[in-house]
Each structure stands twice: as C-alpha cells, then as structure tokens.
Design a protein around this motif. Structure first.
Motif, PDB file in Angstrom:
ATOM      1  N   UNK C  20       0.858  -1.179   0.000  1.00 52.00           N
ATOM      2  CA  UNK C  20       0.000   0.000   0.000  1.00 52.00           C
ATOM      3  C   UNK C  20       0.899   1.234   0.000  1.00 52.00           C
ATOM      4  N   UNK C  21       0.733   2.139  -0.972  1.00 56.83           N
ATOM      5  CA  UNK C  21       1.638   3.278  -1.032  1.00 56.83           C
ATOM      6  C   UNK C  21       1.329   4.274   0.085  1.00 56.83           C
ATOM      7  N   UNK C  22       2.330   5.121   0.381  1.00 57.40           N
ATOM      8  CA  UNK C  22       2.069   6.215   1.327  1.00 57.40           C
ATOM      9  C   UNK C  22       1.193   7.243   0.640  1.00 57.40           C
ATOM     10  N   UNK C  23       0.553   8.069   1.423  1.00 63.48           N
ATOM     11  CA  UNK C  23      -0.324   9.045   0.799  1.00 63.48           C
ATOM     12  C   UNK C  23      -1.616   8.362   0.414  1.00 63.48           C
ATOM     13  N   UNK C  24      -2.111   8.654  -0.748  1.00 68.60           N
ATOM     14  CA  UNK C  24      -3.386   8.089  -1.162  1.00 68.60           C
ATOM     15  C   UNK C  24      -3.196   6.623  -1.534  1.00 68.60           C
ATOM     16  N   UNK C  25      -3.938   5.712  -0.926  1.00 70.74           N
ATOM     17  CA  UNK C  25      -3.747   4.283  -1.214  1.00 70.74           C
ATOM     18  C   UNK C  25      -4.049   3.898  -2.651  1.00 70.74           C
ATOM     19  N   UNK C  26      -4.918   4.653  -3.338  1.00 72.52           N
ATOM     20  CA  UNK C  26      -5.356   4.193  -4.647  1.00 72.52           C
ATOM     21  C   UNK C  26      -4.623   4.850  -5.786  1.00 72.52           C
ATOM     22  N   UNK C  27      -3.574   5.591  -5.489  1.00 68.90           N
ATOM     23  CA  UNK C  27      -2.969   6.362  -6.570  1.00 68.90           C
ATOM     24  C   UNK C  27      -1.478   6.272  -6.404  1.00 68.90           C
ATOM     25  N   UNK C 380     -27.763   3.178  -0.372  1.00 71.76           N
ATOM     26  CA  UNK C 380     -26.350   3.238  -0.755  1.00 71.76           C
ATOM     27  C   UNK C 380     -25.914   1.820  -1.006  1.00 71.76           C
ATOM     28  N   UNK C 381     -25.313   1.588  -2.163  1.00 71.14           N
ATOM     29  CA  UNK C 381     -24.924   0.229  -2.499  1.00 71.14           C
ATOM     30  C   UNK C 381     -23.419   0.103  -2.403  1.00 71.14           C
ATOM     31  N   UNK C 382     -22.970  -0.856  -1.665  1.00 70.94           N
ATOM     32  CA  UNK C 382     -21.548  -1.106  -1.522  1.00 70.94           C
ATOM     33  C   UNK C 382     -21.156  -2.038  -2.650  1.00 70.94           C
ATOM     34  N   UNK C 383     -20.487  -1.488  -3.639  1.00 75.42           N
ATOM     35  CA  UNK C 383     -20.173  -2.270  -4.830  1.00 75.42           C
ATOM     36  C   UNK C 383     -18.769  -2.841  -4.707  1.00 75.42           C
ATOM     37  N   UNK C 384     -18.593  -4.155  -4.856  1.00 69.79           N
ATOM     38  CA  UNK C 384     -17.247  -4.712  -4.712  1.00 69.79           C
ATOM     39  C   UNK C 384     -16.268  -4.228  -5.773  1.00 69.79           C
ATOM     40  N   UNK C 385     -16.764  -3.924  -6.987  1.00 70.06           N
ATOM     41  CA  UNK C 385     -15.827  -3.455  -8.011  1.00 70.06           C
ATOM     42  C   UNK C 385     -15.270  -2.090  -7.661  1.00 70.06           C
ATOM     43  N   UNK C 386     -16.095  -1.241  -7.067  1.00 66.15           N
ATOM     44  CA  UNK C 386     -15.653   0.082  -6.649  1.00 66.15           C
ATOM     45  C   UNK C 386     -14.470  -0.048  -5.709  1.00 66.15           C
ATOM     46  N   UNK C 387     -14.573  -1.019  -4.817  1.00 63.44           N
ATOM     47  CA  UNK C 387     -13.521  -1.183  -3.820  1.00 63.44           C
ATOM     48  C   UNK C 387     -12.293  -1.845  -4.433  1.00 63.44           C
ATOM     49  N   UNK C 388     -12.493  -2.851  -5.261  1.00 67.14           N
ATOM     50  CA  UNK C 388     -11.324  -3.580  -5.755  1.00 67.14           C
ATOM     51  C   UNK C 388     -10.532  -2.759  -6.758  1.00 67.14           C
ATOM     52  N   UNK C 389     -11.181  -1.817  -7.441  1.00 68.32           N
ATOM     53  CA  UNK C 389     -10.428  -1.007  -8.398  1.00 68.32           C
ATOM     54  C   UNK C 389      -9.397  -0.130  -7.712  1.00 68.32           C
ATOM     55  N   UNK C 390      -9.585   0.133  -6.419  1.00 63.54           N
ATOM     56  CA  UNK C 390      -8.594   0.928  -5.706  1.00 63.54           C
ATOM     57  C   UNK C 390      -7.245   0.236  -5.675  1.00 63.54           C
ATOM     58  N   UNK C 391      -7.260  -1.104  -5.731  1.00 61.10           N
ATOM     59  CA  UNK C 391      -6.003  -1.839  -5.612  1.00 61.10           C
ATOM     60  C   UNK C 391      -5.252  -1.925  -6.923  1.00 61.10           C
ATOM     61  N   UNK C 392      -5.818  -1.381  -7.998  1.00 58.36           N
ATOM     62  CA  UNK C 392      -5.158  -1.520  -9.296  1.00 58.36           C
ATOM     63  C   UNK C 392      -3.790  -0.875  -9.277  1.00 58.36           C
ATOM     64  N   UNK C 393      -3.704   0.328  -8.725  1.00 53.87           N
ATOM     65  CA  UNK C 393      -2.455   1.075  -8.795  1.00 53.87           C
ATOM     66  C   UNK C 393      -1.328   0.313  -8.123  1.00 53.87           C
TER      67      UNK C 393
END
Lengths: 190, 175, 420
Positions: C20-27, C380-393
């Motif tokens: 997991x990078x420092x700063x923003x986890x998804x970028x 509010x729908x918790x979408x698994x793809x929304x969450x997993x795309x954060x790990x792409x970076x």
C-alpha cells in the motif's frame, strides 16, 4: 457482543466517544462523537478484530420526518417527488444534525462477520476526520461521499471529485439538489 | 489444352447477355458492397454492451451479415453502436470518438438509455444520444435481445441499399 | 544522452506482493524524470470492462504512475431509488452490476424484506438460490471470456458465450427476459418454475462440468497464458483485507471468507458446497478460483433441483404482496390492495439496514434508510468493483504495461456498479 457491551468497552477505552447506542435490526449501532472517531476505529480494529471496512455512507436528513418527504425549492421545476408523495402518518424525529456519516465494519477471517455500525452526526460544513490511516480502503469511499454529499474529510490524502466531472457544481445526492433530467409530460405521477 | 479463340458475337447471343453481365449504377454497387461489410465500433457502456457482446457469439453471429469484426479503433469502423447509458461525463469522449470515425458512418442507438435516457430521467444521464450525434437507427429494449440488434443492423443495411444518406447528411440538409 | 545508456525504471520481480503506497492508497504519483509519457487508457477501449479511465505514466514499457478516473457511467441510481416506491425500485436494482444482476436484486429485495419483516416461503428461497448460482456461472463465464479477449486469446470468448446463452435460456424460460428480470419480489419470486424447467436445467447441470473442463483445457497449462498470468498482481491476505477486497479476489489470497458460509442467506445453510480458496494471491489464482467456483455452483444448482421443496412461491401478506391477477376480477379487497400497492406503495418502518450478499464479485451490500414512508430515504450500495479497483495502482506499478491489463482483468470489475 450487543450494543450495550460494545458501547461500554469503547467508552472505557475512549471516554466521551459514545453519544448513543442502539441494537439495530441487523447489527449494533453506535453514535460516535466526531473528534474521537479515529481513536474508536483504531480500538475496534486492533482490540475487537474489525479489520474490514465494508462501506462509508452519508445520509442527508434534511426534511426527514416532514409530512411530505421530498426535494425542496428546486429550480428545475420538475419537483416530481411532490405530487402524490405520501409521507409518514405520524412524524418521526429528525436526528440532531443534518448529515450522518455511517461506517459499516466487519471481521473478516474465520467465523461470522460480527458487523458493527458507527455513525457520526455532522452539520453542513463540519468536517469528519478521515479513517484512511486505519483502513486504507476508505480512500474512494470518502471521496465518493465528498463528491455526492459534500462532506469534507479532514486529512484525506486525495480529496477531490471521483464520480462526477471535476468541474461539476453541487452535490447531487443532497436533498436540496433536484433530480434533474428533462421535463416530460405526465411524469409527475408516482 | 489449346483454347481456340471464338468471337464473342458467336458465343453470346443478344438474348443471353443478361446472364453474363449485370448492369447497375455505381451508387447501387457501392451501396451493395458497403451494406454487406459494416464493421461496428462497439461503444460498449453498460448492460446493452453485454448483449452486444453476444452478437458475434456462435448463436447470433453477425459475421454472416458482414459485420466480421468489432474494430476498436474508430478510424477503422463504420457503425458506432452506442450500447448503454451515456452519462454527462461520457458525452465528450463519445462525441470525440464519433468525430474520429471516417465517412461514411452510421450510428445505432441500442437500447432505451441511448435512445432517450431510458428509465434514468435524472441529473447524470444524457437523455438520448441523438442530442450529440446524429442517429440512424434506434433499437428499443432494455436490453434489446440480440435478435433485435440484428434487426437494427439489417435496417441499416436496407437503408444503405435504398440510397438513403446517413443521418449526418440529413442533419446537414436540415440545418 | 544516447538511448543505450538510459535505463528505464526497474521492474519488480514476479511474485512480489503489492504494497500500500504512502499518501493516497489508490494512486501512485509518478516520480520526477524526463522521458516519462502519460497515456490515457480509456474510457473507450477494447478491453470490455466498461468505461474505466486509467491515467498511466510510463517509463518506456514500465508503469511508474497510475491514477484511475471513474464515473463515466454514473447513473444516479441512488437518487432514482429515492424517487420511486419500494416496489417500483426493483427494476432499477439489476442494472447496477449488469453481469451479476440477480445478486443486485437479491440485495435490495432482501434489505426491504428484512425491514418489513415478511416471511418468504421456502420454495421461493430455493428458487432464488438456484438463480443466484446460475447468475454466478453467467458472470464467471463472461469474466473468463473477456480475460481471453484481453490477452488476444479470442477463441475462449466464443466457447464461454455458447454456455452463457444456455444459461440465459434458462432465465428466459422462467422469467421471460434474458437479463434484468425483476424476478425476486418482496415476499418471494414473481412466478413459479414452468413445466419444462427441470429437464432443461438438469441437462445443463449434466453437461456443464465437461464444458468447464474444456475451457481449462484451452488455457490452463498453456505456456503463454501462464506466462501472462502467473506471478502478476500478487496481494497478500492482510493487504487485501485492508484494501477491502472480498469475494474471489480475497479468497485467492488465502482468506476463506464467503458470505454464503459466514453469514448465510437464502437456502445456503442447507446446501453442500466448498469455498474455493488458494494461497498464492496472484492473477492466475484469482482466475482459477472463479473457474473452480463454477463447478461448485453447478453442484448447488443440482442440489436445488433435487431438493426443491414444493409450496407457494409468494408470501400471502396482502399488505405487501400483490394479489394474483385472477382475483382482481372477483374480489373487491384484492382490487383495492392492488390499487394501493401500485400507486401509493406500502409503508416501511423507520430504520436502517445493511444487507450484504455474495455477488460473483464479492460482498455486494445494500444500505437502506427508511423514514416510515413509501419511498426509501437513502439507498447506498456497496459495490465490490468500486472497492477492488482501488487496488489496481499498487498491483500494477513497476511492472509492464501489458501486466496492467492482466491486473485489471483479474480483479473482475464492472463499471456499472463501480459508478452507480
């Protein structure tokens, strides 16, 4: 663990944090004070095994419990929630503040998830501390709620719009934001 | 084997000419060839994209109608199938892709969302892709069955063969 | 400076777990440097994962910076749900994750059913389970097929589409539409299974395992496929949980968490099936987990067909459930109930609920707040793809651009649910 035990455990470790507790239909729900949020989250993650943040949602309670639930004073002229919208026969009490930011936690590993819900009540303009240092997955969740509801998360490393175009005006999921679209004949019907 | 040259006037009598030669106009010939080789640029956006993906599938094979491949590059495609709901954020890229297609080009609005916004009459969705690109065929459905999309494709083929200009020319003549 | 002297960025070796990078986890911010190119992937690109835009900074062929830009198919579902009564919201729910449409419907319908405390008959639960598993097979088939297309192995796509059409035939036989049926209704399912269904479904169940073997024959053991997939996008269990991964993405990293077992719903607690896990956490294992899940889904469908209880498929509570149509001609109360339910809708007590289901992509949850009226106050729908795309970076950084495609494909994201 039911809500009372959980609230006692949290209150013991972080005094002044728990404002209310309730055994909801599906999971214990604690209302946490804004300034103690990160400490409570860290406590739940480290001592109570809530290693998984399912979702961060924000709810706008503007107009909650009014007789006709709907969108207010919209410019578009297409206030389709007004005609034929049946509200509650008796009024329900609106929460103390306009927004609630809700965190759903779970334990992922062996056994049942033992879910817990935390809610933080804020007014328009008040910021909520970010929980990204506790659960990195909160990154996009908080960005999305900032984008669609306008809740500012203090300390978020990358707080900018995620879903709407970056030059969009307004926060669409708020109750005073109109539904939009085009006026169509007979669309006022429920 | 030696071939003895024979004069044409002896081999082919006047009445037989129709069997050997087809007479047509250049427009009709071009229309016939282009209608039978429309290559789609699938602009797959949402649920309709999944039904569009089943068009080249073994059952609903559109290759038999000439749409052999879905070209990813708009420069190599003839038909843009807008399959799915177009959000306001997506509208500029869509117009950009349309502009990159070379003439002649056709647009099929597949499904209710691209035809008129569908069930999403709200702030986020463009109420009909014909607001930003000229559309030749609208295929209703949510999502339309693959057979319905094939029907739309055949309508475009009919349109081309009948000599109707693509939608952008009609818009120009209207303006 | 001549080109032979310049070194491009170092590439991490295969099997390096993501950090997991420092700063923003998804970028991942690109480093300073000359000769870095910023490339735009999408939103319209041939990989059929929908409209995802990745802003990638490249040093030669190596990814050194990545930012994901989503929202290109944002539809405002959550606002639309607030406009419609609960019953009229059901057709909106399947259109979020359009591959796993049944799971979406189950989440919404299940959440409301819990709030109105209606008892769903057992036969309806078993039918819903059967279709949920059919939907799982449908989603994994498309995942497998598009994984092939992205690598250029297009034949696999046609094989998977052939089976997908058989699955959709079964849906059409019962519900009348191929996709986006509004089959789960509050209190049960819309209609009972027709007469020919058992035979057709049994035929499908008998031949599907051989078909899955066929797919594995095509790809598993194929040297090019393994080279492209093995060791790419490795994520270990703690990082995966911290990043919110669930479903096959999490199970491939060794965490045996499946909501069908951990928090059973529908008829899953009465059925026998294995939870497929693996411990290597790379793209290949995620793919294999999904493929092996298809075998388990076939097993579940078989058990549902054999053990299906008889009985009604709809609860009898006229305050929430529409009366059968033939009664409208004879009974005045039914007519009034029908009228009130369709125009005004039923009232739901003021409460909040979070109802998760195990969608083929992971934990799909519906968070519903009601105000006592006839329309939801907030969904509010918790979408698994929304969450997993954060790990792409973090999975794609410092590897080649070709591996980025593999990472995105292996996470199995669907933009419809990521953007909602």
């Amino acid at each position: 663990m039911n809500a009372e035990e959980l609230a006692a455990a949290v209150e013991g470790a972080v005094p002044g944090a728990v404002q209310a507790q309730e055994d909801g239909i599906d999971m214990p729900t604690l209302t946490i004070a804004r300034e103690h949020l990160v400490d409570v989250c860290r406590l739940l993650r480290d001592s109570h095994g809530k290693n998984f943040l399912s979702a961060v949602s924000a709810v706008d309670f503007l107009g909650y419990g009014d007789e006709v639930a709907g969108y207010f004073g919209t410019e578009s002229g297409r206030d389709i929630n007004r005609t034929g919208s049946w509200g509650t026969p008796e009024t329900v009490a609106a929460p103390a503040k306009r927004f609630a930011v809700v965190y759903h936690l779970a334990h992922v590993g062996d056994g049942p998830p033992e879910r817990v819900r935390l809610q933080v009540l804020v007014d328009d303009g008040e910021a909520v501390p970010t929980v990204v240092p506790v659960w990195p997955t909160a990154d996009w969740h908080e960005r999305e709620q900032f984008d669609l509801m306008g809740i500012v998360f203090d300390g978020h490393p990358n707080l900018r719009r995620l879903i709407m175009p970056s030059d969009w005006d307004g926060h669409p999921l708020r109750k005073d934001y109109p539904i939009g679209g085009e006026p169509v004949q007979f669309t006022d019907a429920v | 084997m030696a071939v003895t040259p024979v004069s044409i006037s002896k081999a082919v009598r006047a009445g037989d000419l129709e069997q050997y030669v087809m007479l047509t106009t250049i427009e009709k010939a071009m229309a016939w060839t282009s209608s039978n080789s429309i290559w789609p640029a699938g602009f797959g956006l949402a649920c309709c994209a999944i039904e569009m993906m089943s068009l080249p599938s073994p059952r609903y094979d559109i290759a038999r109608f000439g749409s052999e491949v879905f070209r990813s590059s708009p420069r190599q495609a003839d038909l843009m199938i807008v399959s799915g709901r177009v959000s306001h954020k997506m509208a500029p890229p869509l117009r950009q892709v349309y502009d990159q297609m070379l003439l002649p080009k056709w647009v099929m609005a597949m499904g209710a969302c691209s035809s008129s916004g569908g069930m999403f009459a709200n702030y986020a969705i463009l109420q009909g892709v014909d607001k930003i690109v000229p559309v030749d065929v609208h295929v209703p459905g949510c999502p339309p069955r693959p057979e319905a999309v094939v029907d739309g494709l055949l309508l475009i083929q009919k349109k081309i063969r009948a000599g109707v200009p693509p939608a952008y020319e009609l818009e120009k003549s209207k303006a | 400076m001549s080109t032979t002297e310049r070194q491009s960025a170092p590439v991490v070796p295969l099997w390096t777990p993501a950090v997991i990078p420092d700063g923003a986890p998804s970028k991942i911010d690109p480093p300073e440097g000359e000769d870095l190119i910023t490339v735009n992937f999408g939103p319209n690109h041939p990989s059929t994962h929908g409209v995802l835009r990745l802003i990638v900074t490249l040093d030669g062929e190596v990814v050194v910076g990545l930012d994901a830009d989503i929202g290109y198919v944002h539809t405002g579902f959550e606002k639309n749900f607030e406009q419609k009564t609960y019953w009229k919201g059901i057709p909106y729910s399947p259109r979020m994750d359009y591959l796993a449409f049944f799971a979406n419907e189950l989440a919404y319908v299940g959440a409301v059913e819990k709030l109105i405390e209606i008892e769903v008959p057992e036969r309806a639960q078993w039918i819903r389970t059967l279709f949920a598993e059919l939907n799982r097979i449908h989603s994994h088939l498309i995942f497998l097929g598009t994984s092939g297309v992205e690598l250029g192995a297009i034949s696999l796509f046609f094989y998977c589409l052939r089976e997908r059409d058989t699955v959709l035939d079964l849906f059409e036989m019962v519900t009348g539409v191929r996709m986006h049926d509004r089959y789960p209704q509050f209190g049960g399912v819309a209609e009972d299974l027709p007469k020919g269904f058992y035979a057709e479904a049994k035929k499908f169940v008998n031949e599907m395992p051989q078909r899955i073997d066929e797919y594995l024959d095509l790809v598993a053991g194929n040297a090019v496929w393994e080279d492209r997939y093995r060791g790419i996008g490795v994520i270990d269990a703690d990082t995966a949980i911290a990043m919110g991964l669930s479903g096959p993405n999490l199970r491939a990293s060794g965490v045996p968490y499946d909501l069908r077992r951990a928090q059973p719903y529908l008829a899953y607690d009465k059925l026998e099936f294995d939870v497929i896990t693996s411990d290597r956490g790379d793209a290949y294992e995620r793919l294999m987990c999904r493929t092996r899940e298809m075998y388990e889904s076939v097993r579940i469908i078989d058990q549902c067909l054999e053990g299906m209880p008889s009985g009604p498929v709809m609860a009898d509570d006229r305050k929430y459930v529409l009366p059968p149509r033939h009664e409208l001609h004879t009974s005045m109360e039914s007519l009034i109930h029908h009228f009130k339910l369709v125009t005004e809708g039923f009232r739901v007590k003021p409460a909040q609920i979070y109802y998760p289901v195990e969608s083929p992509r992971g934990e799909f949850g519906c968070y519903l707040v009601s105000d006592g009226g006839t329309k939801p106050w907030r969904t509010h729908f918790r979408a698994p793809s929304f969450v997993s795309l954060q790990s792409t970076a973090m999975m794609a950084v410092n590897r080649y651009v070709a591996d980025l495609i593999v990472v995105v494909a292996s996470l199995d994201g669907v933009m419809g649910e990521a953007d909602r």
